[in-house]
Design a protein around this motif. Structure first.
Motif, PDB file in Angstrom:
ATOM      1  N   VAL A 164      -5.002  -1.530  -3.724  1.00 13.90           N
ATOM      2  CA  VAL A 164      -5.410  -2.862  -3.246  1.00 13.90           C
ATOM      3  C   VAL A 164      -6.245  -3.566  -4.314  1.00 13.90           C
ATOM      4  CG1 VAL A 164      -6.806  -4.087  -1.535  1.00 13.90           C
ATOM      5  CG2 VAL A 164      -5.277  -2.250  -0.809  1.00 13.90           C
ATOM      6  N   ARG A 165      -7.182  -2.860  -4.910  1.00 15.47           N
ATOM      7  CA  ARG A 165      -8.035  -3.461  -5.943  1.00 15.47           C
ATOM      8  C   ARG A 165      -7.237  -3.872  -7.173  1.00 15.47           C
ATOM      9  NH1 ARG A 165     -12.886   0.264  -7.375  1.00 15.47           N
ATOM     10  NH2 ARG A 165     -13.402  -1.540  -8.681  1.00 15.47           N
ATOM     11  N   LEU A 166      -6.152  -3.146  -7.435  1.00 16.13           N
ATOM     12  CA  LEU A 166      -5.285  -3.478  -8.564  1.00 16.13           C
ATOM     13  C   LEU A 166      -4.315  -4.613  -8.247  1.00 16.13           C
ATOM     14  CD1 LEU A 166      -4.543   0.158  -9.718  1.00 16.13           C
ATOM     15  CD2 LEU A 166      -5.661  -1.589 -11.124  1.00 16.13           C
ATOM     16  N   GLY A 167      -4.273  -5.032  -6.982  1.00 13.07           N
ATOM     17  CA  GLY A 167      -3.390  -6.107  -6.573  1.00 13.07           C
ATOM     18  C   GLY A 167      -1.955  -5.674  -6.375  1.00 13.07           C
ATOM     19  N   GLY A 174      -1.898  -2.122   2.645  1.00 13.91           N
ATOM     20  CA  GLY A 174      -2.549  -0.851   2.346  1.00 13.91           C
ATOM     21  C   GLY A 174      -2.928  -0.104   3.606  1.00 13.91           C
ATOM     22  N   GLN A 175      -3.432  -0.828   4.606  1.00 10.39           N
ATOM     23  CA  GLN A 175      -3.786  -0.181   5.864  1.00 10.39           C
ATOM     24  C   GLN A 175      -2.544   0.354   6.577  1.00 10.39           C
ATOM     25  OE1 GLN A 175      -6.880   0.626   7.029  1.00 10.39           O
ATOM     26  NE2 GLN A 175      -7.388  -0.045   4.954  1.00 10.39           N
ATOM     27  N   GLY A 176      -1.413  -0.355   6.409  1.00  6.17           N
ATOM     28  CA  GLY A 176      -0.162   0.146   6.968  1.00  6.17           C
ATOM     29  C   GLY A 176       0.262   1.453   6.324  1.00  6.17           C
ATOM     30  N   VAL A 177       0.084   1.552   4.995  1.00  2.00           N
ATOM     31  CA  VAL A 177       0.395   2.796   4.285  1.00  2.00           C
ATOM     32  C   VAL A 177      -0.528   3.914   4.768  1.00  2.00           C
ATOM     33  CG1 VAL A 177       0.341   3.952   2.033  1.00  2.00           C
ATOM     34  CG2 VAL A 177       1.335   1.661   2.247  1.00  2.00           C
ATOM     35  N   LEU A 178      -1.810   3.602   4.875  1.00  2.00           N
ATOM     36  CA  LEU A 178      -2.771   4.611   5.320  1.00  2.00           C
ATOM     37  C   LEU A 178      -2.439   5.088   6.731  1.00  2.00           C
ATOM     38  CD1 LEU A 178      -5.292   6.151   4.472  1.00  2.00           C
ATOM     39  CD2 LEU A 178      -6.679   4.256   5.321  1.00  2.00           C
ATOM     40  N   GLN A 179      -2.081   4.174   7.599  1.00  2.00           N
ATOM     41  CA  GLN A 179      -1.694   4.536   8.964  1.00  2.00           C
ATOM     42  C   GLN A 179      -0.476   5.458   8.946  1.00  2.00           C
ATOM     43  OE1 GLN A 179      -0.471   1.225  11.385  1.00  2.00           O
ATOM     44  NE2 GLN A 179      -0.613   2.370  13.282  1.00  2.00           N
ATOM     45  N   ARG A 219      -8.505  -1.400 -18.746  1.00  2.00           N
ATOM     46  CA  ARG A 219      -8.487  -0.533 -17.575  1.00  2.00           C
ATOM     47  C   ARG A 219      -9.511  -1.007 -16.567  1.00  2.00           C
ATOM     48  NH1 ARG A 219      -9.664   5.391 -19.336  1.00  2.00           N
ATOM     49  NH2 ARG A 219     -11.063   4.376 -20.789  1.00  2.00           N
ATOM     50  N   LEU A 220      -9.121  -0.954 -15.292  1.00  2.00           N
ATOM     51  CA  LEU A 220     -10.077  -1.242 -14.226  1.00  2.00           C
ATOM     52  C   LEU A 220     -10.766   0.045 -13.773  1.00  2.00           C
ATOM     53  CD1 LEU A 220     -11.299  -3.222 -12.141  1.00  2.00           C
ATOM     54  CD2 LEU A 220      -9.315  -2.779 -10.673  1.00  2.00           C
ATOM     55  N   PHE A 221     -10.026   1.160 -13.824  1.00  2.00           N
ATOM     56  CA  PHE A 221     -10.527   2.442 -13.338  1.00  2.00           C
ATOM     57  C   PHE A 221     -10.710   3.432 -14.481  1.00  2.00           C
ATOM     58  CE2 PHE A 221      -8.434   0.575  -9.641  1.00  2.00           C
ATOM     59  CZ  PHE A 221      -9.365   0.801  -8.647  1.00  2.00           C
ATOM     60  N   ALA A 222     -11.528   4.461 -14.226  1.00  2.00           N
ATOM     61  CA  ALA A 222     -11.776   5.481 -15.248  1.00  2.00           C
ATOM     62  C   ALA A 222     -10.599   6.437 -15.388  1.00  2.00           C
ATOM     63  CB  ALA A 222     -13.040   6.274 -14.902  1.00  2.00           C
ATOM     64  N   ASN A 223      -9.762   6.544 -14.319  1.00  2.00           N
ATOM     65  CA  ASN A 223      -8.563   7.403 -14.459  1.00  2.00           C
ATOM     66  C   ASN A 223      -7.417   6.826 -13.631  1.00  2.00           C
ATOM     67  OD1 ASN A 223      -8.847   8.196 -11.748  1.00  2.00           O
ATOM     68  ND2 ASN A 223      -9.627  10.221 -12.241  1.00  2.00           N
TER      69      ASN A 223
END
Length: 223
Positions: A164-167, A174-179, A219-223
């Motif tokens: 989600v943060r990466l767009g 995302g909540q649908g995927v998590l569900q 990069r937005l994230f460290a990994n």
């Protein structure tokens, strides 16, 4: 109900575990597959749960849960995780998440977290997240099953939050995927694991993506 409430507390994204800085390899995966659709992303998350969490993180968590409060045994498990995590960015991410997790609990006054953090500062352990979770959650008197559910949920939630943060996906997508991943988590936790099970992980696409990610110019994230 207190063990369940503690598990909910630990699974809450608001708990300061430091995981917000890590994408679990998703940023690198999206760089390799910029056309990744929602269904493909969901399948990738499911693969992480099946082929990494269930056979690796869960095993380390269970061992650590049983070993608490034996810091010598916990250190041995931690060193095995360190030696068997081959991708440096994932290894470093696990260590940093574990350190943040310990720091939060140490500041809350949890005695085992304080002791493990001292060992971490002394260089006597690496502080990998699954090991630290297993030990501290046992000390907090979570039920073993709740600890496993909490661990799997935080992995799934972390993957979705990163996307989600990466767009790559919308917040509701995302909540649908998590569900959709929740029944899989239930199934994996319900499946028994031998007490002497080894640490096994096989997600080559994400490993390659995470290894390439360290060389990315932006990069937005460290990994």
């Amino acid at each position: 109900m207190l063990p369940l409430l503690r598990a909910i507390w630990q699974a809450d994204a608001a708990f300061p575990s430091g995981a917000f800085a890590f994408s679990y390899g998703i940023e690198g995966a999206l760089a390799l597959r910029p056309d990744m659709g929602l269904r493909d992303f969901e399948q990738l998350c499911a693969a992480v749960l099946r082929q990494r969490w269930a056979s690796y993180d869960r095993v380390a968590l269970r061992r650590s849960f049983r070993a608490e409060p034996d810091v010598i045994a916990l250190t041995a498990i931690d060193r095995e995780v360190e030696a068997s995590t081959l991708i440096e960015t994932l290894r470093a991410g696990s260590r940093r998440n574990g350190a943040s997790f310990l720091a939060a609990h140490a500041r809350l006054g949890q005695p085992l977290a304080i002791k493990l953090r001292e060992r971490l500062k002394a260089g006597e352990c690496s502080g990998h997240i699954a090991v630290m979770q297993g030990a501290v959650w046992a000390a907090l008197q979570l039920e073993a099953r709740h600890a496993e559910l909490c661990s799997a949920y935080t992995v799934a939630s972390g993957l979705v939050t990163a996307a989600v943060r990466l767009g790559a996906v919308g917040a509701l997508q995302g909540q649908g995927v998590l569900q959709a991943l929740l029944p899989l988590i239930e199934e994996l936790v319900a499946h028994p694991v031998d007490d002497d099970a080894g640490l096994e992980s096989f997600i080559p696409f994400l490993d390659v993506a995470a290894a390439r990610h360290v060389h990315a110019e932006l990069r937005l994230f460290a990994n």
